[in-house]
Design a protein around this motif. Structure first.
Motif, PDB file in Angstrom:
ATOM      1  N   PHE A   1       0.861  -1.167   0.000  1.00 57.69           N
ATOM      2  CA  PHE A   1       0.000   0.000   0.000  1.00 57.69           C
ATOM      3  C   PHE A   1       0.908   1.230   0.000  1.00 57.69           C
ATOM      4  O   PHE A   1       2.057   1.162   0.454  1.00 57.69           O
ATOM      5  N   ALA A   2       0.399   2.352  -0.483  1.00 63.67           N
ATOM      6  CA  ALA A   2       1.262   3.521  -0.621  1.00 63.67           C
ATOM      7  C   ALA A   2       0.491   4.803  -0.381  1.00 63.67           C
ATOM      8  O   ALA A   2      -0.718   4.887  -0.653  1.00 63.67           O
ATOM      9  N   ALA A   3       1.194   5.809   0.133  1.00 61.84           N
ATOM     10  CA  ALA A   3       0.685   7.172   0.252  1.00 61.84           C
ATOM     11  C   ALA A   3       1.896   8.080   0.419  1.00 61.84           C
ATOM     12  O   ALA A   3       2.771   7.794   1.250  1.00 61.84           O
TER      13      ALA A   3
ATOM     14  N   ALA B   1      -4.595   2.075   7.098  1.00 66.56           N
ATOM     15  CA  ALA B   1      -5.257   3.340   7.395  1.00 66.56           C
ATOM     16  C   ALA B   1      -4.912   3.830   8.799  1.00 66.56           C
ATOM     17  O   ALA B   1      -4.688   5.032   9.019  1.00 66.56           O
ATOM     18  N   LEU B   2      -4.843   2.915   9.770  1.00 65.02           N
ATOM     19  CA  LEU B   2      -4.475   3.295  11.137  1.00 65.02           C
ATOM     20  C   LEU B   2      -3.032   3.789  11.195  1.00 65.02           C
ATOM     21  O   LEU B   2      -2.725   4.783  11.869  1.00 65.02           O
ATOM     22  N   VAL B   3      -2.140   3.108  10.480  1.00 64.71           N
ATOM     23  CA  VAL B   3      -0.733   3.523  10.440  1.00 64.71           C
ATOM     24  C   VAL B   3      -0.598   4.867   9.733  1.00 64.71           C
ATOM     25  O   VAL B   3       0.089   5.783  10.209  1.00 64.71           O
ATOM     26  N   GLN B   4      -1.268   4.998   8.586  1.00 66.58           N
ATOM     27  CA  GLN B   4      -1.174   6.224   7.801  1.00 66.58           C
ATOM     28  C   GLN B   4      -1.711   7.429   8.586  1.00 66.58           C
ATOM     29  O   GLN B   4      -1.156   8.534   8.499  1.00 66.58           O
ATOM     30  N   HIS B   5      -2.763   7.222   9.362  1.00 65.75           N
ATOM     31  CA  HIS B   5      -3.315   8.302  10.174  1.00 65.75           C
ATOM     32  C   HIS B   5      -2.257   8.845  11.129  1.00 65.75           C
ATOM     33  O   HIS B   5      -2.112  10.071  11.291  1.00 65.75           O
ATOM     34  N   ARG B   6      -1.503   7.953  11.735  1.00 67.12           N
ATOM     35  CA  ARG B   6      -0.459   8.400  12.658  1.00 67.12           C
ATOM     36  C   ARG B   6       0.696   9.079  11.922  1.00 67.12           C
ATOM     37  O   ARG B   6       1.257  10.072  12.403  1.00 67.12           O
ATOM     38  N   LEU B   7       1.059   8.555  10.776  1.00 63.48           N
ATOM     39  CA  LEU B   7       2.126   9.184  10.005  1.00 63.48           C
ATOM     40  C   LEU B   7       1.757  10.617   9.641  1.00 63.48           C
ATOM     41  O   LEU B   7       2.582  11.531   9.737  1.00 63.48           O
ATOM     42  N   ARG B   8       0.524  10.814   9.231  1.00 63.12           N
ATOM     43  CA  ARG B   8       0.090  12.157   8.824  1.00 63.12           C
ATOM     44  C   ARG B   8      -0.005  13.107  10.010  1.00 63.12           C
ATOM     45  O   ARG B   8       0.027  14.327   9.837  1.00 63.12           O
ATOM     46  N   GLN B   9      -0.129  12.550  11.204  1.00 66.33           N
ATOM     47  CA  GLN B   9      -0.130  13.388  12.396  1.00 66.33           C
ATOM     48  C   GLN B   9       1.277  13.664  12.914  1.00 66.33           C
ATOM     49  O   GLN B   9       1.434  14.374  13.906  1.00 66.33           O
ATOM     50  N   GLY B  10       2.291  13.105  12.251  1.00 67.25           N
ATOM     51  CA  GLY B  10       3.670  13.422  12.600  1.00 67.25           C
ATOM     52  C   GLY B  10       4.428  12.351  13.345  1.00 67.25           C
ATOM     53  O   GLY B  10       5.593  12.559  13.716  1.00 67.25           O
ATOM     54  N   ASP B  11       3.838  11.187  13.587  1.00 73.05           N
ATOM     55  CA  ASP B  11       4.569  10.108  14.259  1.00 73.05           C
ATOM     56  C   ASP B  11       5.720   9.617  13.390  1.00 73.05           C
ATOM     57  O   ASP B  11       5.615   9.599  12.157  1.00 73.05           O
ATOM     58  N   ASP B  12       6.798   9.194  14.025  1.00 73.19           N
ATOM     59  CA  ASP B  12       7.885   8.562  13.281  1.00 73.19           C
ATOM     60  C   ASP B  12       7.448   7.163  12.857  1.00 73.19           C
ATOM     61  O   ASP B  12       6.407   6.649  13.293  1.00 73.19           O
ATOM     62  N   LEU B  13       8.237   6.525  11.985  1.00 76.83           N
ATOM     63  CA  LEU B  13       7.841   5.236  11.429  1.00 76.83           C
ATOM     64  C   LEU B  13       7.598   4.194  12.511  1.00 76.83           C
ATOM     65  O   LEU B  13       6.615   3.437  12.453  1.00 76.83           O
ATOM     66  N   GLY B  14       8.483   4.142  13.499  1.00 73.88           N
ATOM     67  CA  GLY B  14       8.348   3.122  14.541  1.00 73.88           C
ATOM     68  C   GLY B  14       7.086   3.291  15.370  1.00 73.88           C
ATOM     69  O   GLY B  14       6.357   2.321  15.624  1.00 73.88           O
ATOM     70  N   THR B  15       6.807   4.518  15.803  1.00 70.96           N
ATOM     71  CA  THR B  15       5.606   4.776  16.598  1.00 70.96           C
ATOM     72  C   THR B  15       4.352   4.517  15.785  1.00 70.96           C
ATOM     73  O   THR B  15       3.354   3.982  16.297  1.00 70.96           O
ATOM     74  N   ALA B  16       4.392   4.890  14.507  1.00 69.78           N
ATOM     75  CA  ALA B  16       3.230   4.710  13.632  1.00 69.78           C
ATOM     76  C   ALA B  16       2.878   3.248  13.455  1.00 69.78           C
ATOM     77  O   ALA B  16       1.715   2.913  13.172  1.00 69.78           O
ATOM     78  N   LEU B  17       3.846   2.336  13.617  1.00 69.00           N
ATOM     79  CA  LEU B  17       3.562   0.901  13.587  1.00 69.00           C
ATOM     80  C   LEU B  17       3.224   0.353  14.967  1.00 69.00           C
ATOM     81  O   LEU B  17       2.279  -0.420  15.132  1.00 69.00           O
ATOM     82  N   ALA B  18       4.005   0.739  15.969  1.00 67.80           N
ATOM     83  CA  ALA B  18       3.886   0.126  17.292  1.00 67.80           C
ATOM     84  C   ALA B  18       2.528   0.382  17.926  1.00 67.80           C
ATOM     85  O   ALA B  18       1.923  -0.538  18.506  1.00 67.80           O
ATOM     86  N   GLU B  19       2.006   1.598  17.834  1.00 67.18           N
ATOM     87  CA  GLU B  19       0.750   1.904  18.518  1.00 67.18           C
ATOM     88  C   GLU B  19      -0.441   1.181  17.902  1.00 67.18           C
ATOM     89  O   GLU B  19      -1.257   0.601  18.628  1.00 67.18           O
ATOM     90  N   PRO B  20      -0.610   1.155  16.575  1.00 71.54           N
ATOM     91  CA  PRO B  20      -1.704   0.354  16.020  1.00 71.54           C
ATOM     92  C   PRO B  20      -1.587  -1.138  16.347  1.00 71.54           C
ATOM     93  O   PRO B  20      -2.607  -1.812  16.556  1.00 71.54           O
ATOM     94  N   VAL B  21      -0.365  -1.656  16.403  1.00 67.15           N
ATOM     95  CA  VAL B  21      -0.199  -3.067  16.761  1.00 67.15           C
ATOM     96  C   VAL B  21      -0.715  -3.312  18.171  1.00 67.15           C
ATOM     97  O   VAL B  21      -1.454  -4.282  18.427  1.00 67.15           O
ATOM     98  N   ARG B  22      -0.343  -2.450  19.103  1.00 74.65           N
ATOM     99  CA  ARG B  22      -0.827  -2.615  20.482  1.00 74.65           C
ATOM    100  C   ARG B  22      -2.355  -2.509  20.541  1.00 74.65           C
ATOM    101  O   ARG B  22      -3.031  -3.284  21.235  1.00 74.65           O
ATOM    102  N   GLU B  23      -2.916  -1.531  19.825  1.00 72.72           N
ATOM    103  CA  GLU B  23      -4.364  -1.330  19.850  1.00 72.72           C
ATOM    104  C   GLU B  23      -5.102  -2.518  19.235  1.00 72.72           C
ATOM    105  O   GLU B  23      -6.116  -2.984  19.780  1.00 72.72           O
ATOM    106  N   LEU B  24      -4.605  -3.013  18.117  1.00 75.20           N
ATOM    107  CA  LEU B  24      -5.252  -4.146  17.463  1.00 75.20           C
ATOM    108  C   LEU B  24      -5.105  -5.421  18.282  1.00 75.20           C
ATOM    109  O   LEU B  24      -6.045  -6.226  18.362  1.00 75.20           O
ATOM    110  N   ALA B  25      -3.950  -5.612  18.901  1.00 74.76           N
ATOM    111  CA  ALA B  25      -3.739  -6.801  19.720  1.00 74.76           C
ATOM    112  C   ALA B  25      -4.663  -6.803  20.932  1.00 74.76           C
ATOM    113  O   ALA B  25      -5.119  -7.861  21.382  1.00 74.76           O
TER     114      ALA B  25
END
Length: 252
Positions: A105-107, A151-175
């Protein structure tokens, strides 16, 4: 499940990454060595890459098996890049999304892939989907769990999260929302790579002298320098450095 791979480093042909190694991604589409769920990745494939001077990656995706695409070998042979992300797909649930469901996926400058499945899809993920702005929810690339994760990752990226945070937080929420989900995520912006190991295999090969790093579901050869990422771990990498950070689960 799926198999995916990302690379940053000096410019190389895509073939050196995707078709030439003995256990390359193409071979992993029908004979993965370390895949824990599913056996054949024939429900789509894709590759995204960065051209010199252009921060927005190009993509080539198809809905069928990579071995059935006569054009892919030629593409991989002639396209050269300093960064890429590619994946072969084993659909969790069959649907009509076709090519739109194939990673990456891309944006903007980002490429993303999800190896895994959200448990009890879509019911368990509904509260997280509802947390997205309506325009973002209506813009999902496909009706799959991977598209929502993106979409959850991209939302965080657009809000300014770095790559690691943009992945880690959705993973925790989904888990927390869907226990037992498999959430191996892979993300790059053409300079850095972030990935999570959560329910399936993840490996990396880093060569500081050659200034290159590869992160993949499984090794594409038997080079002894490959290292496995422990489960429940966030990986962040540049061409010359890899960092591993344990991921802690949150309560539902």
């Amino acid at each position: 499940m799926c198999r995916h791979i990302a690379f940053v480093g000096p410019e190389i042909p895509l073939a050196r990454l995707l078709t030439e190694p003995e256990h390359c991604l193409v071979r992993q589409s029908w004979e993965p060595r370390r895949q824990r769920h599913g056996t054949v990745n024939a429900d789509g494939f894709g590759v995204g890459w960065y051209a010199e001077g252009d921060p927005v990656p190009a993509r080539y995706r198809r809905s069928g098996p990579v071995w059935g695409d006569a054009n892919f070998a030629d593409l991989a042979r002639v396209v050269r890049t300093r960064a890429a992300l590619a994946a072969v797909r084993d659909a969790t649930v069959f649907g009509a999304d076709g090519e739109a469901a194939a990673a990456p996926f891309a944006a903007g400058p980002w490429l993303f892939s999800h190896n895994g499945a959200v448990r009890d899809w879509p019911d368990a993920a509904a509260p997280l989907a509802a947390s997205l702005p309506p325009a973002e929810l209506l813009s999902l690339a496909a009706s799959t769990d991977s598209a929502l994760v993106w979409a959850l990752v991209q939302h965080r990226l657009r809000q300014g999260d770095d790559l690691g945070t943009a992945l880690a937080e959705p993973v925790r929420e989904l888990a927390a929302a869907a226990p037992g989900s498999r959430l191996n995520l892979l993300l790059t912006d053409g300079a850095d790579i972030a990935a999570t190991a959560w329910g399936d295999s993840l490996w990396y090969l880093s060569d500081a002298r050659a200034q290159r790093t590869v992160v993949a579901s499984e090794p594409y050869d038997d080079d002894p320098r490959w290292r496995e990422v422990p489960d429940r771990t966030l990986l962040t990498a540049r061409a010359t450095r890899v960092d591993l950070t344990p991921l802690k689960e949150t309560s539902p």
